[in-house]
Design a protein around this motif. Structure first.
Motif, PDB file in Angstrom:
ATOM      1  N   UNK A  47     -43.828 -58.595  29.358  1.00 18.58           N
ATOM      2  CA  UNK A  47     -44.644 -59.528  30.131  1.00 18.58           C
ATOM      3  C   UNK A  47     -43.806 -60.286  31.151  1.00 18.58           C
ATOM      4  N   UNK A  48     -44.409 -60.534  32.301  1.00 15.27           N
ATOM      5  CA  UNK A  48     -43.849 -61.430  33.309  1.00 15.27           C
ATOM      6  C   UNK A  48     -44.579 -62.758  33.147  1.00 15.27           C
ATOM      7  N   UNK A  53     -43.618 -74.171  38.627  1.00 17.77           N
ATOM      8  CA  UNK A  53     -43.237 -74.164  40.043  1.00 17.77           C
ATOM      9  C   UNK A  53     -43.428 -72.800  40.704  1.00 17.77           C
ATOM     10  N   UNK A  54     -43.963 -71.829  39.958  1.00 16.49           N
ATOM     11  CA  UNK A  54     -44.223 -70.505  40.515  1.00 16.49           C
ATOM     12  C   UNK A  54     -43.106 -69.501  40.301  1.00 16.49           C
ATOM     13  N   UNK A  55     -41.985 -69.941  39.729  1.00 19.85           N
ATOM     14  CA  UNK A  55     -40.868 -69.036  39.463  1.00 19.85           C
ATOM     15  C   UNK A  55     -41.271 -68.020  38.406  1.00 19.85           C
ATOM     16  N   UNK A  56     -41.038 -66.752  38.704  1.00 19.39           N
ATOM     17  CA  UNK A  56     -41.337 -65.695  37.745  1.00 19.39           C
ATOM     18  C   UNK A  56     -40.154 -65.544  36.786  1.00 19.39           C
ATOM     19  N   UNK A  57     -40.475 -65.465  35.487  1.00 21.68           N
ATOM     20  CA  UNK A  57     -39.457 -65.390  34.449  1.00 21.68           C
ATOM     21  C   UNK A  57     -39.895 -64.407  33.364  1.00 21.68           C
ATOM     22  N   UNK A  58     -38.929 -64.047  32.535  1.00 19.50           N
ATOM     23  CA  UNK A  58     -39.203 -63.302  31.312  1.00 19.50           C
ATOM     24  C   UNK A  58     -38.927 -64.263  30.171  1.00 19.50           C
ATOM     25  N   UNK A  59     -39.886 -64.379  29.276  1.00 19.31           N
ATOM     26  CA  UNK A  59     -39.692 -65.184  28.073  1.00 19.31           C
ATOM     27  C   UNK A  59     -39.621 -64.226  26.903  1.00 19.31           C
ATOM     28  N   UNK A  60     -38.562 -64.374  26.120  1.00 23.86           N
ATOM     29  CA  UNK A  60     -38.427 -63.535  24.940  1.00 23.86           C
ATOM     30  C   UNK A  60     -37.651 -64.275  23.869  1.00 23.86           C
ATOM     31  N   UNK A  70     -35.518 -67.944  28.371  1.00 21.46           N
ATOM     32  CA  UNK A  70     -36.286 -67.828  29.606  1.00 21.46           C
ATOM     33  C   UNK A  70     -35.331 -67.331  30.672  1.00 21.46           C
ATOM     34  N   UNK A  71     -35.619 -66.156  31.212  1.00 22.76           N
ATOM     35  CA  UNK A  71     -34.708 -65.495  32.138  1.00 22.76           C
ATOM     36  C   UNK A  71     -35.372 -65.391  33.507  1.00 22.76           C
ATOM     37  N   UNK A  72     -34.767 -65.963  34.546  1.00 19.61           N
ATOM     38  CA  UNK A  72     -35.347 -65.841  35.888  1.00 19.61           C
ATOM     39  C   UNK A  72     -35.355 -64.383  36.345  1.00 19.61           C
ATOM     40  N   UNK A  73     -36.374 -64.035  37.098  1.00 19.83           N
ATOM     41  CA  UNK A  73     -36.516 -62.662  37.575  1.00 19.83           C
ATOM     42  C   UNK A  73     -36.082 -62.594  39.032  1.00 19.83           C
ATOM     43  N   UNK A  88     -52.533 -57.465  34.504  1.00 13.39           N
ATOM     44  CA  UNK A  88     -52.003 -58.678  35.116  1.00 13.39           C
ATOM     45  C   UNK A  88     -50.775 -59.214  34.365  1.00 13.39           C
ATOM     46  N   UNK A  89     -49.593 -58.909  34.894  1.00 13.93           N
ATOM     47  CA  UNK A  89     -48.292 -59.356  34.375  1.00 13.93           C
ATOM     48  C   UNK A  89     -47.907 -58.751  33.028  1.00 13.93           C
TER      49      UNK A  89
END
Length: 172
Positions: A47-48, A53-60, A70-73, A88-89
């Motif tokens: 999942x994305x 703030x709109x920043x896309x991240x990976x949460x795992x 939480x890893x920034x994409x 959707x994501x």
């Protein structure tokens, strides 16, 4: 060994459309390079997410430590993940075993001409020998994690932040 940004770009830019098996291995491996996670974590990203703030991240949650991350994409990672978006994501990365990835990523790196000679120190019969190998032959699933951490460090990212993302407990 680790792969620098130039080498990662060479792998990313390879046209592997004629070989779906290598294409899948390359994409899963690059997800590892761009997240600095262990294979057990990067191979199950599904999942994305998006911060306020709109920043896309990976949460795992890391499998080994149980630590939520939480890893920034970055843009290269987003492009790969979008290839495998099923809704959707929601992401469905190709399923590949670690052993199969290790075999395939060597082929991908050879195709990308990542063949600099790398000297490896070994002790054999009490003697130290230093055989040389093509870099492509030394790349494994763990190279992705090492590349992610090394490239973040080389870009000037604080080691505490790298350790937080990667789950490392010490700088060593």
């Amino acid at each position: 060994v680790y792969l620098n940004e130039t080498e990662l770009k060479k792998i990313l830019d390879l046209n592997l459309s004629e070989n779906p098996e290598l294409n899948d291995a390359r994409d899963v491996f690059l997800v590892g390079c761009y997240t600095a996670q262990r294979f057990s974590d990067y191979s199950r990203i599904d999942r994305i997410s998006e911060l306020d703030d709109g920043t896309k991240v990976i949460k795992l949650t890391q499998k080994k430590t149980g630590t939520p991350e939480t890893i920034p994409i970055r843009p290269e990672l987003l492009a790969i993940l979008k290839k495998y978006e099923i809704s959707n994501n929601e992401i469905k990365l190709p399923k590949i075993s670690e052993q199969h990835l290790n075999r395939q990523i060597k082929k991908v790196a050879a195709k990308a001409e990542i063949n600099d000679p790398i000297e490896v120190k070994k002790t054999k019969g009490g003697l130290v020998i230093r055989p040389s190998f093509a870099k492509s032959s030394l790349i494994t699933s763990h190279t992705a994690r090492r590349s992610g951490c090394s490239n973040l460090f080389n870009a000037g990212v604080a080691s505490q932040y790298i350790m937080r993302i990667s789950g490392h407990k010490t700088e060593r």
